[in-house]
Design a protein around this motif. Structure first.
Motif, mmCIF file in Angstrom:
data_model
loop_
_atom_site.group_PDB
_atom_site.id
_atom_site.type_symbol
_atom_site.label_atom_id
_atom_site.label_comp_id
_atom_site.label_asym_id
_atom_site.label_seq_id
_atom_site.Cartn_x
_atom_site.Cartn_y
_atom_site.Cartn_z
ATOM 1 N N UNK A 122 99.197 -28.041 -64.079
ATOM 2 C CA UNK A 122 99.893 -28.719 -62.959
ATOM 3 C C UNK A 122 99.532 -27.931 -61.989
ATOM 4 N N UNK A 123 100.133 -26.361 -61.927
ATOM 5 C CA UNK A 123 100.162 -26.069 -60.789
ATOM 6 C C UNK A 123 98.105 -25.748 -60.501
ATOM 7 N N UNK A 124 97.421 -26.165 -61.355
ATOM 8 C CA UNK A 124 96.259 -25.659 -60.591
ATOM 9 C C UNK A 124 96.265 -27.126 -59.696
ATOM 10 N N UNK A 125 97.322 -28.235 -60.074
ATOM 11 C CA UNK A 125 96.377 -29.746 -59.917
ATOM 12 C C UNK A 125 97.103 -29.070 -58.290
ATOM 13 N N UNK A 126 98.561 -28.846 -58.161
ATOM 14 C CA UNK A 126 99.167 -28.651 -56.923
ATOM 15 C C UNK A 126 97.870 -28.322 -55.931
ATOM 16 N N UNK A 127 97.945 -27.357 -56.293
ATOM 17 C CA UNK A 127 97.041 -26.291 -55.720
ATOM 18 C C UNK A 127 96.028 -26.902 -54.940
ATOM 19 N N UNK A 128 95.172 -27.888 -55.662
ATOM 20 C CA UNK A 128 93.900 -28.004 -55.348
ATOM 21 C C UNK A 128 93.996 -29.085 -54.244
ATOM 22 N N UNK A 129 95.276 -30.018 -54.909
ATOM 23 C CA UNK A 129 95.898 -31.081 -53.638
ATOM 24 C C UNK A 129 95.770 -30.153 -52.465
ATOM 25 N N UNK A 130 96.638 -29.251 -52.680
ATOM 26 C CA UNK A 130 96.576 -28.637 -51.499
ATOM 27 C C UNK A 130 95.705 -27.894 -50.682
ATOM 28 N N UNK A 131 95.021 -27.226 -51.408
ATOM 29 C CA UNK A 131 93.288 -27.144 -50.725
ATOM 30 C C UNK A 131 92.936 -28.279 -50.580
ATOM 31 N N UNK A 147 89.404 -31.657 -67.706
ATOM 32 C CA UNK A 147 90.473 -32.562 -68.079
ATOM 33 C C UNK A 147 91.966 -33.444 -67.296
ATOM 34 N N UNK A 148 91.869 -33.594 -66.039
ATOM 35 C CA UNK A 148 92.649 -33.533 -65.062
ATOM 36 C C UNK A 148 93.776 -34.552 -65.263
ATOM 37 N N UNK A 149 93.258 -35.878 -65.755
ATOM 38 C CA UNK A 149 94.446 -36.827 -66.195
ATOM 39 C C UNK A 149 94.432 -37.492 -64.834
ATOM 40 N N UNK A 150 95.675 -38.238 -65.411
ATOM 41 C CA UNK A 150 96.104 -39.281 -64.481
ATOM 42 C C UNK A 150 97.259 -38.580 -63.101
ATOM 43 N N UNK A 151 98.117 -38.068 -63.783
ATOM 44 C CA UNK A 151 98.424 -36.580 -62.495
ATOM 45 C C UNK A 151 96.830 -36.015 -61.910
ATOM 46 N N UNK A 152 96.435 -35.522 -62.431
ATOM 47 C CA UNK A 152 95.638 -34.934 -61.431
ATOM 48 C C UNK A 152 94.226 -36.390 -60.729
ATOM 49 N N UNK A 153 94.245 -37.878 -60.520
ATOM 50 C CA UNK A 153 93.645 -38.297 -60.227
ATOM 51 C C UNK A 153 95.118 -38.409 -59.454
ATOM 52 N N UNK A 154 96.140 -39.020 -58.914
ATOM 53 C CA UNK A 154 96.708 -39.295 -58.419
ATOM 54 C C UNK A 154 96.716 -38.122 -56.982
ATOM 55 N N UNK A 155 96.955 -37.072 -57.510
ATOM 56 C CA UNK A 155 97.025 -36.047 -56.850
ATOM 57 C C UNK A 155 95.780 -35.888 -55.972
ATOM 58 N N UNK A 156 94.404 -36.203 -56.339
ATOM 59 C CA UNK A 156 93.773 -36.044 -55.595
ATOM 60 C C UNK A 156 93.337 -36.848 -54.602
ATOM 61 N N UNK A 157 93.852 -37.754 -55.322
ATOM 62 C CA UNK A 157 93.609 -39.149 -54.296
ATOM 63 C C UNK A 157 94.498 -39.361 -53.579
ATOM 64 N N UNK A 158 95.590 -38.281 -53.476
ATOM 65 C CA UNK A 158 96.508 -38.078 -52.349
ATOM 66 C C UNK A 158 95.571 -37.204 -51.972
ATOM 67 N N UNK A 159 94.720 -36.423 -51.899
ATOM 68 C CA UNK A 159 94.243 -35.879 -50.836
ATOM 69 C C UNK A 159 93.504 -36.569 -50.177
ATOM 70 N N UNK A 160 92.558 -37.476 -50.660
ATOM 71 C CA UNK A 160 90.888 -37.647 -50.318
ATOM 72 C C UNK A 160 91.260 -38.906 -49.440
#
Length: 321
Positions: A122-131, A147-160
């Motif tokens: 989860x920390x990786x995903x938050x840092x990825x979103x910030x990056x 293995x980013x899952x739906x949580x990862x896709x949510x953060x990724x989508x927000x950044x994109x």
């Protein structure tokens, strides 16, 4: 092995630095010097024993990198002066390494592509979103098997939705399912920078293809998309076919292993009769027989754009088909 010889080779290299050779903080000091005068393009963080302190030192180098030559100052083993001037690619197979490097990468103006480790936290995903929100230089992100899952896709989508630099993204083998794809699709509706996206093996299914197809109807940037092995079936093929009738950007599409059958192939064939943009399509392992092949052949008689088509392994074809 002789570490000194390895660093001498790094100075001459234009391809790769592999920190598997780094066994100590002292070795890392030598790496800093090698980075400052090399033409190396890729930094590969492996399983060296540099620990947290070592990664923090490397992070400092990336943060202070400006892309310009540091001239004779680089000859001094001074951590404030030794700046890597030409590293453009970072491969980081350890999640803890990524967390330590995030702040540095946000400020780094040289690295243009990154590959992250599998099983992001989860920390990786938050840092990825910030990056991805703050870095203005990274154009390629590889998250294959993370293995980013739906949580990862949510953060990724927000950044994109706000990122205007990333042009290629690899999301293979994440098995995120319809929920995650829906989140990604929301970003693709507004993002007009990404030109290549790999969604192979993401369990999109017929449900996930709906929002994605809707996004592709209005997206004007993606020219290369891989949707292989996503179990979209004939229903998903129908939704996608409707999108391809309107999409004017996609030139390469991979639909391997989706079990679209004769019905799905018929719908895609109808789309190909009016789509004059797609030049390459891969349809291997989709289980359509002579009926589907006949409909495809009919479409190809009027389609003058397709230059490459892959029909390998259609189990229902007869020898005379």
């Amino acid at each position: 092995f002789n570490v000194e010889n390895i660093f001498r080779a790094i100075v001459q290299s234009s391809n790769l630095i592999n920190t598997n050779a780094i066994d100590s903080i002292q070795d890392l000091d030598e790496l800093e010097f090698a980075l400052s005068v090399s033409r190396t393009k890729t930094l590969l963080l492996m399983d060296g024993n540099v620990g947290v302190e070592g990664i923090e030192k490397l992070a400092h180098k990336l943060m202070t990198s400006s892309g310009g030559s540091v001239g004779n100052a680089a000859l001094r083993l001074d951590s404030e002066l030794c700046q890597p001037r030409s590293i453009t690619s970072l491969r980081c197979p350890k999640s803890q390494h990524f967390d330590k490097l995030t702040s540095a990468l946000e400020k780094n103006s040289i690295i243009s592509d990154i590959r992250l480790p599998g099983h992001l936290t989860s920390l990786n995903l938050e840092n990825l979103q910030s990056l991805l929100r703050n870095n203005g230089n990274i154009s390629y992100v590889n998250l294959d098997s993370c293995n980013i899952g739906s949580e990862g896709y949510e953060k990724l989508a927000s950044a994109l939705k706000v990122n205007n630099v990333i042009s290629k993204i690899d999301l293979r083998n994440n098995n995120v399912g319809p929920v995650g794809i829906d989140q990604l699709a929301s970003a693709l509706r507004v993002n007009n920078v990404i030109t290549k996206i790999n969604l192979r093996h993401n369990s999109v299914g017929p449900g996930g293809i709906d929002p994605l197809a809707s996004a592709l109807k209005v997206n004007t940037a993606i020219s290369d998309i891989d949707l292989g092995y996503n179990k979209i079936g004939s229903r998903g093929a129908e939704k996608l076919a409707l999108a391809l009738q309107k999409n004017k950007a996609i030139t390469v599409i991979h639909l391997d292993g989706n079990n679209i059958g004769n019905k799905g192939m018929g719908m895609l064939a109808m789309a190909l009769k009016v789509n004059d943009i797609i030049s390459s399509i891969s349809l291997q392992e989709n289980g359509f027989g002579p009926e589907g092949a006949e409909k495809l052949a009919s479409a190809l008689k009027v389609n003058k754009a397709i230059l490459k088509i892959n029909l390998f392994l259609q189990s229902n074809w007869s020898v005379g088909c």
